[in-house]
Write a protein that holds these residues in place. Structure first.
Motif, PDB file in Angstrom:
ATOM      1  N   THR A 332       0.832  -1.200   0.000  1.00  0.00           N
ATOM      2  CA  THR A 332       0.000   0.000   0.000  1.00  0.00           C
ATOM      3  C   THR A 332       0.867   1.249   0.000  1.00  0.00           C
ATOM      4  N   ILE A 333       0.691   2.074  -1.022  1.00  0.00           N
ATOM      5  CA  ILE A 333       1.418   3.344  -1.151  1.00  0.00           C
ATOM      6  C   ILE A 333       0.441   4.377  -1.688  1.00  0.00           C
ATOM      7  N   GLU A 334       0.231   5.462  -0.945  1.00  0.00           N
ATOM      8  CA  GLU A 334      -0.762   6.460  -1.324  1.00  0.00           C
ATOM      9  C   GLU A 334      -0.326   7.289  -2.524  1.00  0.00           C
ATOM     10  N   ASP A 335       0.921   7.673  -2.560  1.00  0.00           N
ATOM     11  CA  ASP A 335       1.416   8.540  -3.630  1.00  0.00           C
ATOM     12  C   ASP A 335       1.674   7.747  -4.905  1.00  0.00           C
ATOM     13  N   GLY A 336       1.131   8.241  -6.023  1.00  0.00           N
ATOM     14  CA  GLY A 336       1.245   7.515  -7.284  1.00  0.00           C
ATOM     15  C   GLY A 336       2.669   7.377  -7.786  1.00  0.00           C
ATOM     16  N   VAL A 337       3.454   8.445  -7.686  1.00  0.00           N
ATOM     17  CA  VAL A 337       4.832   8.402  -8.144  1.00  0.00           C
ATOM     18  C   VAL A 337       5.642   7.436  -7.284  1.00  0.00           C
ATOM     19  N   GLU A 338       5.400   7.487  -5.988  1.00  0.00           N
ATOM     20  CA  GLU A 338       6.115   6.584  -5.089  1.00  0.00           C
ATOM     21  C   GLU A 338       5.719   5.132  -5.335  1.00  0.00           C
ATOM     22  N   ALA A 339       4.453   4.897  -5.700  1.00  0.00           N
ATOM     23  CA  ALA A 339       4.004   3.534  -5.994  1.00  0.00           C
ATOM     24  C   ALA A 339       4.754   2.980  -7.196  1.00  0.00           C
ATOM     25  N   GLU A 340       4.895   3.803  -8.233  1.00  0.00           N
ATOM     26  CA  GLU A 340       5.619   3.347  -9.418  1.00  0.00           C
ATOM     27  C   GLU A 340       7.093   3.134  -9.105  1.00  0.00           C
ATOM     28  N   SER A 341       7.671   4.007  -8.279  1.00  0.00           N
ATOM     29  CA  SER A 341       9.068   3.854  -7.886  1.00  0.00           C
ATOM     30  C   SER A 341       9.278   2.569  -7.098  1.00  0.00           C
ATOM     31  N   ALA A 342       8.335   2.258  -6.193  1.00  0.00           N
ATOM     32  CA  ALA A 342       8.435   1.027  -5.412  1.00  0.00           C
ATOM     33  C   ALA A 342       8.292  -0.193  -6.305  1.00  0.00           C
ATOM     34  N   ALA A 343       7.421  -0.098  -7.314  1.00  0.00           N
ATOM     35  CA  ALA A 343       7.242  -1.205  -8.250  1.00  0.00           C
ATOM     36  C   ALA A 343       8.541  -1.465  -9.011  1.00  0.00           C
ATOM     37  N   ARG A 344       9.195  -0.398  -9.452  1.00  0.00           N
ATOM     38  CA  ARG A 344      10.452  -0.550 -10.176  1.00  0.00           C
ATOM     39  C   ARG A 344      11.540  -1.156  -9.286  1.00  0.00           C
ATOM     40  N   SER A 345      11.589  -0.702  -8.043  1.00  0.00           N
ATOM     41  CA  SER A 345      12.595  -1.231  -7.122  1.00  0.00           C
ATOM     42  C   SER A 345      12.391  -2.720  -6.889  1.00  0.00           C
ATOM     43  N   TRP A 346      11.122  -3.099  -6.743  1.00  0.00           N
ATOM     44  CA  TRP A 346      10.824  -4.526  -6.544  1.00  0.00           C
ATOM     45  C   TRP A 346      11.219  -5.337  -7.775  1.00  0.00           C
ATOM     46  N   LEU A 347      10.894  -4.830  -8.950  1.00  0.00           N
ATOM     47  CA  LEU A 347      11.235  -5.544 -10.180  1.00  0.00           C
ATOM     48  C   LEU A 347      12.740  -5.714 -10.322  1.00  0.00           C
ATOM     49  N   MET A 348      13.494  -4.663 -10.028  1.00  0.00           N
ATOM     50  CA  MET A 348      14.944  -4.732 -10.185  1.00  0.00           C
ATOM     51  C   MET A 348      15.586  -5.701  -9.192  1.00  0.00           C
TER      52      MET A 348
END
Length: 360
Positions: A332-348
């Motif tokens: 759960t991440i409220e901020d949209g930009v932070e959500a995408e950043s977290a998704a990228r970090s997880w993928l990497m």
């Protein structure tokens, strides 16, 4: 599939909107002036088929409708019963006698809304930033796809094909880079017809392109009917509600890790797509809770030319888990930009991406 027989009959007798099926059927009778009888027809349909019909005192409901002192009061009673028996997902789309040019067909109350959504949903929204040739993460946004209810069947078919093909064209374009993972953005997917969506992103849903893979189901009580993908085709049970006119695209690196972005505007068929990814290996969701309409509607033509969107089943994931309500993201991440950043970090951090240089 024996236990799914009853649900299969229910689902394939007409078209689903939240999870849309479009089999061949006779066209509804031409619209006639609205009469109180159509309200009684709606109550009968709700009593017999609505997902939450057991929560309504139907004898009292029929009596209340019969005692209505005006058309407006009767409409309010019917609207309330639709809402209560479908958990706010069903809708009565009324025929309106608005001024029109000679020969113009009657319009429903939602016609302009559909027209606007069609304009917005005619093609996938491309990524927000220019593609970086060194970026190892592919991305695609899946927008809503609304059929125009007044369009001829062939035009509907062409638009569904075009939508699915443009999604696959987007995947193909992204896949020209050496990608190790993907982001699927469903945060603006407010619903409509789910089949062009699933057909378009089937290459990402699949973890084994050569074999059939269950990706979700419609459930009502103990009965269920599965959605699956096989060689790029999307299937409902043993039939395909929508097939691409040519071969589905196959990713250069099949079965990649996928991060799914969801939020409060992810609704109805958008939630069905999110469910199709839930339980997929090497998949994780990020963002906020979805809208809470993860159920399936059947558009049912009524005698007066209007349509009842009748909620009949719950949409579930490939493990047959789901309750028809809001979907919780894994992270759960409220901020949209932070959500995408977290998704990228997880993928990497996934095995497929380890050692791959990050985009600057």
């Amino acid at each position: 599939m024996a236990k799914a027989k009853g649900l299969a009959v229910l689902l394939t007798t007409t078209a689903l909107t939240a999870a849309c099926i479009f089999p061949t059927r006779a066209a509804p009778a031409p619209p006639t002036p609205d009469t109180p009888d159509v309200r009684e027809t709606i109550l009968q349909l709700l009593e017999q088929r609505a997902l939450h019909s057991d929560q309504i005192d139907w004898p009292a409901a029929h009596q209340q409708l019969n005692q209505a002192r005006s058309t407006d009061e009767a409409d309010r009673i019917v609207t309330d019963l639709i809402s209560r028996s479908t958990a706010n997902h069903g809708r009565w789309r009324r025929t309106q006698a608005a001024p029109s040019a000679a020969g113009e067909k009657p319009r429903t109350a939602d016609t302009e809304q559909h027209r606007q959504r069609d304009t917005q949903a005619g093609a996938p929204v491309l990524q927000r930033r220019p593609a970086d040739p060194d970026d190892p993460i592919g991305s695609i946004r899946v927008p809503p796809f609304m059929d125009n209810p007044s369009a001829p069947r062939e035009i509907k078919h062409q638009r569904r094909q075009a939508f699915a093909r443009m999604l696959q064209s987007r995947l193909r374009s992204e896949d020209q880079r050496n990608l190790c993972g993907w982001i699927v953005d469903l945060r603006e997917d407010r619903g409509g017809n789910m089949w062009p969506m699933l057909a378009g992103i089937a290459p990402l849903l699949s973890t084994d392109p050569k074999h059939r893979e269950v990706i979700g189901a419609f459930v009502r009580g103990a009965e269920h009917q599965t959605w699956s993908i096989e060689s790029g085709r999307v299937l409902l049970g043993e039939r395909s509600p929508m097939s691409l006119d040519s071969a589905s695209y196959v990713l250069r690196h099949p079965a990649p890790p996928v991060a799914v972005l969801i939020g409060p505007r992810t609704a109805s068929s958008g939630e069905a797509v999110a469910l199709a990814f839930r339980g997929r290996p090497a998949t994780r969701s990020f963002g906020q809770k979805t809208s809470g309409y993860s159920t399936a509607n059947v558009p049912t033509p009524l005698p007066d030319g209007s349509t009842l969107s009748l909620t009949v089943s719950v949409s579930v994931d490939r493990n047959l888990k789901g309750d028809g309500g809001k979907l919780e993201p894994d992270v759960t991440i409220e901020d949209g930009v932070e959500a995408e950043s977290a998704a990228r970090s997880w993928l990497m951090a996934q095995p497929a991406c380890r050692g791959v240089a990050k985009a600057p």
